[in-house]
Design an enzyme around this catalytic site. Structure first.
Site, PDB file in Angstrom:
ATOM      1  CG  HIS A 264      -1.787  -1.199   1.739  1.00 31.18           C
ATOM      2  ND1 HIS A 264      -3.130  -0.798   0.594  1.00 31.18           N
ATOM      3  CD2 HIS A 264      -1.583  -1.964   1.612  1.00 31.18           C
ATOM      4  CE1 HIS A 264      -3.471  -2.733   0.772  1.00 31.18           C
ATOM      5  NE2 HIS A 264      -3.048  -2.746   1.423  1.00 31.18           N
TER       6      HIS A 264
ATOM      7  CG  ASP B 103      -0.595  -5.510   4.549  1.00 32.93           C
ATOM      8  OD1 ASP B 103      -0.470  -4.694   3.388  1.00 32.93           O
ATOM      9  OD2 ASP B 103      -0.763  -5.769   5.430  1.00 32.93           O
TER      10      ASP B 103
ATOM     11  CD  GLU C   4      -5.883  -7.802   7.453  1.00 32.19           C
ATOM     12  OE1 GLU C   4      -4.874  -8.197   7.728  1.00 32.19           O
ATOM     13  OE2 GLU C   4      -6.072  -7.189   6.188  1.00 32.19           O
TER      14      GLU C   4
ATOM     15  CG  HIS D  38      -6.681  -6.666   1.982  1.00 32.91           C
ATOM     16  ND1 HIS D  38      -6.541  -5.985   0.627  1.00 32.91           N
ATOM     17  CD2 HIS D  38      -6.117  -6.507   2.049  1.00 32.91           C
ATOM     18  CE1 HIS D  38      -4.839  -5.604   0.261  1.00 32.91           C
ATOM     19  NE2 HIS D  38      -4.652  -5.391   2.094  1.00 32.91           N
TER      20      HIS D  38
END
Length: 336
Positions: A18, A277, A199, A196
């Site tokens: 990100h 990440d 998670e 996503h």
């Protein structure tokens, strides 16, 4: 002239990154001064000291607050340039960079400032940093799906150089099915699709991302091990999973790195890569993650090469580029 010493780490792609999550405290304070933004910390060290998260939401709260310093095209260019500079040192050869347009639009930042700032740097990423890049627009699953669809249409109308869409932010309570229309539109215009899932949510979110959103890749996905049938399916279909082990530990999705399901996922024959990440927030860029999992699980050179190869195979690059990068990985594996 003496040839450079071989790297201790394999060349790799980073697929789960990100851009807003690469904001280092020093740069945050530099941009805050530039834009007249007051951060609730006296200095970068104090801000970094706040990076002790109890769960995903505690991370998202700070992550969102820090974005207040990102205001102009120049800010986004500086952020992008800083990530690529660090990624080059981590042996990253290709990066698929996710950005969150909604997080900036809601603050009144023009979409053009965000996209042009990032894209202007990415256009020269191979020349300037030796890294090929692709840009993915992610949507916040805790916002109205209609807003995501509107932002997607705006990106398409302006010709934003995105290759795909993603889905991120808080997972619990926001199942993939809410975003079917957004993903159907993306698929119709030929955009690639990742999401996503699994998670902090259940394995069923992974299945729904595949079946309802037609996701081609799963970000995180560690809950897959809860469902043996799903493990068998994704292994057979070679669905790429972009796993972020250090992130999972820092956000308490996994108690400790030694308990991470990465080895089980690899053993099952899944196509798994390791990624950072949001590296400054979790104290680990992708080379640090490689070091951590190598130490935790006693990975051999062949196993590290296999993870690096999986990162290229799981990318949205054309086959000929993947093949070229795989040749680099094999040369590293052989010790060349």
């Amino acid at each position: 002239m003496t040839a450079p010493a071989p790297s201790s780490r394999p060349p790799r792609a980073e697929l789960h990154l990100h851009l807003e999550g690469t904001l280092e405290p020093d740069l945050a304070f530099e941009l805050a001064a530039r834009n007249g933004v007051r951060l609730p910390y006296p200095d970068p060290a104090s801000l970094r000291g706040a990076y002790d998260f109890q769960d995903l939401q505690s991370f998202l709260d700070l992550y969102t607050a820090n974005m207040a310093v990102l205001r102009s095209e120049a800010d986004f260019a500086d952020l992008t340039r800083a990530y690529l500079t660090r990624a080059a040192r981590a042996e990253v050869r290709h990066a698929e960079i996710t950005f969150d347009p909604q997080a900036h639009l809601v603050r009144g930042v023009p979409l053009a400032a965000v996209v042009d700032g990032i894209a202007g740097v990415l256009e020269r990423s191979e020349t300037d940093f030796g890294i090929s890049t692709l840009l993915i627009a992610a949507f916040h699953r805790d916002r109205d799906p209609a807003d995501a669809l509107d932002v997607l249409e705006r990106l398409l109308a302006t010709g934003a150089p995105i290759v795909g869409v993603g889905l991120d932010n808080a997972e619990v309570g926001y199942p993939p099915g809410l975003f079917q229309d957004v993903y159907a539109r993306a698929e119709k215009v030929g955009l690639r699709r990742t999401a996503h899932a699994g998670e902090e949510g259940p394995a069923s979110n992974i299945r729904d991302a595949l079946d309802l959103l037609h996701a081609e890749r799963i970000d995180h996905g560690i809950a897959v091990v809860q469902d043996p049938a799903l493990v068998a399916r994704v292994a057979a279909e070679q669905v790429p999973f972009t796993v972020c082990p250090v992130s999972n530990v820092r956000l308490r999705a996994v108690p400790a790195l030694a308990e991470h399901p990465l080895p089980a996922m690899i053993e099952a024959g899944m196509l798994v890569s390791v990624n950072s990440d949001d590296p400054p927030y979790f104290g680990a860029y992708v080379d640090d993650v490689d070091d951590a999992v190598t130490a935790a699980f006693g990975l051999t050179r062949d196993q590290r090469a296999a993870l690096a190869a999986a990162s290229f195979r799981g990318s949205f690059l054309p086959p000929e580029r993947v093949a070229a990068y795989l040749t680099e990985v094999e040369a590293w594996r052989a010790g060349a």
